[in-house]
Write a protein that holds these residues in place. Sequence first.
Motif, PDB file in Angstrom:
ATOM      1  N   PRO A  95       8.524   6.879   1.874  1.00  0.00           N
ATOM      2  CA  PRO A  95       8.005   5.620   1.307  1.00  0.00           C
ATOM      3  C   PRO A  95       8.886   4.442   1.684  1.00  0.00           C
ATOM      4  O   PRO A  95      10.077   4.590   1.949  1.00  0.00           O
ATOM      5  CB  PRO A  95       8.044   5.874  -0.207  1.00  0.00           C
ATOM      6  CG  PRO A  95       8.080   7.360  -0.348  1.00  0.00           C
ATOM      7  CD  PRO A  95       8.825   7.876   0.843  1.00  0.00           C
ATOM      8  N   ASN A 120       1.133   8.288   5.727  1.00  0.00           N
ATOM      9  CA  ASN A 120       1.180   8.628   4.306  1.00  0.00           C
ATOM     10  C   ASN A 120       2.204   9.705   3.972  1.00  0.00           C
ATOM     11  O   ASN A 120       2.753   9.732   2.874  1.00  0.00           O
ATOM     12  CB  ASN A 120      -0.205   9.064   3.833  1.00  0.00           C
ATOM     13  CG  ASN A 120      -0.323   9.036   2.314  1.00  0.00           C
ATOM     14  OD1 ASN A 120       0.152   8.107   1.672  1.00  0.00           O
ATOM     15  ND2 ASN A 120      -0.935  10.054   1.755  1.00  0.00           N
ATOM     16  N   GLU A 129      -4.330  -0.713   5.886  1.00  0.00           N
ATOM     17  CA  GLU A 129      -4.849   0.512   5.267  1.00  0.00           C
ATOM     18  C   GLU A 129      -4.865   1.656   6.268  1.00  0.00           C
ATOM     19  O   GLU A 129      -4.486   2.796   5.937  1.00  0.00           O
ATOM     20  CB  GLU A 129      -6.261   0.270   4.729  1.00  0.00           C
ATOM     21  CG  GLU A 129      -6.320  -0.510   3.429  1.00  0.00           C
ATOM     22  CD  GLU A 129      -7.742  -0.619   2.907  1.00  0.00           C
ATOM     23  OE1 GLU A 129      -7.947  -0.372   1.699  1.00  0.00           O
ATOM     24  OE2 GLU A 129      -8.660  -0.957   3.695  1.00  0.00           O
ATOM     25  N   CYS A 154      -1.381   2.784   6.910  1.00  0.00           N
ATOM     26  CA  CYS A 154      -0.866   3.475   5.729  1.00  0.00           C
ATOM     27  C   CYS A 154      -1.349   4.917   5.690  1.00  0.00           C
ATOM     28  O   CYS A 154      -0.590   5.831   5.376  1.00  0.00           O
ATOM     29  CB  CYS A 154      -1.301   2.723   4.471  1.00  0.00           C
ATOM     30  SG  CYS A 154      -0.592   3.368   2.942  1.00  0.00           S
ATOM     31  N   ARG A 155      -2.604   5.129   6.049  1.00  0.00           N
ATOM     32  CA  ARG A 155      -3.149   6.494   6.059  1.00  0.00           C
ATOM     33  C   ARG A 155      -2.447   7.365   7.098  1.00  0.00           C
ATOM     34  O   ARG A 155      -2.168   8.541   6.845  1.00  0.00           O
ATOM     35  CB  ARG A 155      -4.654   6.461   6.334  1.00  0.00           C
ATOM     36  CG  ARG A 155      -5.505   6.117   5.106  1.00  0.00           C
ATOM     37  CD  ARG A 155      -6.976   6.358   5.359  1.00  0.00           C
ATOM     38  NE  ARG A 155      -7.541   5.366   6.264  1.00  0.00           N
ATOM     39  CZ  ARG A 155      -8.078   4.220   5.855  1.00  0.00           C
ATOM     40  NH1 ARG A 155      -8.111   3.929   4.563  1.00  0.00           N
ATOM     41  NH2 ARG A 155      -8.577   3.365   6.727  1.00  0.00           N
ATOM     42  N   LEU A 171       0.827  -1.207   0.000  1.00  0.00           N
ATOM     43  CA  LEU A 171       0.000   0.000   0.000  1.00  0.00           C
ATOM     44  C   LEU A 171       0.864   1.261   0.000  1.00  0.00           C
ATOM     45  O   LEU A 171       0.579   2.217  -0.728  1.00  0.00           O
ATOM     46  CB  LEU A 171      -0.929  -0.002   1.215  1.00  0.00           C
ATOM     47  CG  LEU A 171      -2.094  -0.995   1.161  1.00  0.00           C
ATOM     48  CD1 LEU A 171      -2.709  -1.182   2.544  1.00  0.00           C
ATOM     49  CD2 LEU A 171      -3.150  -0.522   0.167  1.00  0.00           C
ATOM     50  N   ASN A 179      11.482  -0.687  -1.870  1.00  0.00           N
ATOM     51  CA  ASN A 179      10.867  -1.767  -2.632  1.00  0.00           C
ATOM     52  C   ASN A 179      11.362  -3.132  -2.158  1.00  0.00           C
ATOM     53  O   ASN A 179      10.610  -4.099  -2.112  1.00  0.00           O
ATOM     54  CB  ASN A 179      11.168  -1.591  -4.124  1.00  0.00           C
ATOM     55  CG  ASN A 179      10.433  -2.593  -4.984  1.00  0.00           C
ATOM     56  OD1 ASN A 179       9.206  -2.648  -4.982  1.00  0.00           O
ATOM     57  ND2 ASN A 179      11.180  -3.422  -5.704  1.00  0.00           N
ATOM     58  N   ASP A 210       3.805   1.556  -1.152  1.00  0.00           N
ATOM     59  CA  ASP A 210       4.508   1.657  -2.430  1.00  0.00           C
ATOM     60  C   ASP A 210       3.554   1.670  -3.618  1.00  0.00           C
ATOM     61  O   ASP A 210       3.982   1.591  -4.768  1.00  0.00           O
ATOM     62  CB  ASP A 210       5.504   0.494  -2.566  1.00  0.00           C
ATOM     63  CG  ASP A 210       6.661   0.830  -3.485  1.00  0.00           C
ATOM     64  OD1 ASP A 210       7.050   2.013  -3.540  1.00  0.00           O
ATOM     65  OD2 ASP A 210       7.170  -0.080  -4.163  1.00  0.00           O
ATOM     66  N   LYS A 211       2.229   1.716  -3.291  1.00  0.00           N
ATOM     67  CA  LYS A 211       1.181   1.798  -4.312  1.00  0.00           C
ATOM     68  C   LYS A 211       1.288   0.687  -5.362  1.00  0.00           C
ATOM     69  O   LYS A 211       1.173   0.914  -6.564  1.00  0.00           O
ATOM     70  CB  LYS A 211       1.197   3.179  -4.978  1.00  0.00           C
ATOM     71  CG  LYS A 211       0.897   4.318  -4.010  1.00  0.00           C
ATOM     72  CD  LYS A 211       0.909   5.659  -4.708  1.00  0.00           C
ATOM     73  CE  LYS A 211       0.408   6.763  -3.783  1.00  0.00           C
ATOM     74  NZ  LYS A 211       1.147   6.873  -2.524  1.00  0.00           N
ATOM     75  N   LYS A 212       1.491  -0.527  -4.878  1.00  0.00           N
ATOM     76  CA  LYS A 212       1.534  -1.667  -5.788  1.00  0.00           C
ATOM     77  C   LYS A 212       0.114  -2.078  -6.163  1.00  0.00           C
ATOM     78  O   LYS A 212      -0.818  -1.907  -5.392  1.00  0.00           O
ATOM     79  CB  LYS A 212       2.271  -2.840  -5.135  1.00  0.00           C
ATOM     80  CG  LYS A 212       3.739  -2.547  -4.887  1.00  0.00           C
ATOM     81  CD  LYS A 212       4.468  -3.784  -4.462  1.00  0.00           C
ATOM     82  CE  LYS A 212       5.945  -3.471  -4.236  1.00  0.00           C
ATOM     83  NZ  LYS A 212       6.616  -3.071  -5.480  1.00  0.00           N
ATOM     84  N   THR A 213      -0.038  -2.652  -7.334  1.00  0.00           N
ATOM     85  CA  THR A 213      -1.348  -3.081  -7.787  1.00  0.00           C
ATOM     86  C   THR A 213      -1.597  -4.519  -7.372  1.00  0.00           C
ATOM     87  O   THR A 213      -0.690  -5.222  -6.923  1.00  0.00           O
ATOM     88  CB  THR A 213      -1.456  -2.992  -9.331  1.00  0.00           C
ATOM     89  OG1 THR A 213      -0.631  -4.016  -9.892  1.00  0.00           O
ATOM     90  CG2 THR A 213      -1.007  -1.644  -9.830  1.00  0.00           C
TER      91      THR A 213
END
Length: 207
Positions: free
Chosen positions: A177, A173, A166, A169-170, A140, A180, A142-145
């Motif tokens: 970051p 934020n 989640e 993460c918020r 989340l 990876n 690292d905004k991975k799909t």
Amino acid sequence: MEEKLYFIKVNPVAAKINLYNKLCREEDQVLKFLEEDKKTSLELIRKKVHENIESLSQDELLSIFNWFDSKYSSDKEEMKIQLFIHGIDLFYKITSSANIQQLQQILSDYEQHGKLNSSHVIDSENFNNFLIYGIFFTALMDKKTEEDYILADLKYQHTDLYSFAEDQCRTKNSEQPVYNDTYEYFKKLFDCTKFYKGSIIKLEHKI
């Protein structure tokens, strides 16, 4: 300062026989790696190994690890083999200080929210829940799909941990970051332990 983070599975039966006997046979060599009151420390270590190797403190286990590391310094694979024979399965390590610090911070946050009791010995179920949370959190951040099949599958099975990730993460934020590699470490650790039912020992080694 060089920093390494080791993850270990133990075999109490092998340790009770093989490691205990080695500690008795090679007493003079072991004493070099112990702190003050060496004889008493060695007796305590032998007693714990004979009863249950999981009862060793981090410092005691690190002393044993340093002994093996010195004894087999010219061949690290042989060192791992000898540790395994003597009941210590060094199954994964992280050598990047930045990744270690980040993983430790994620673990600390997880512990602070009452998800895990702080200890270097963690039962496999709690450890795997932490790893799943770590996969979610780092993905989340690292905004991975969800093209990553492991992430998608785990999200379906562990909705509560995903929701917790989640929320975390918020709150974080605006912070730096995640690396990876940290996400990959969580996935690889999960692959190594998802079917394992014993305890996991987390050992931090600073030189």
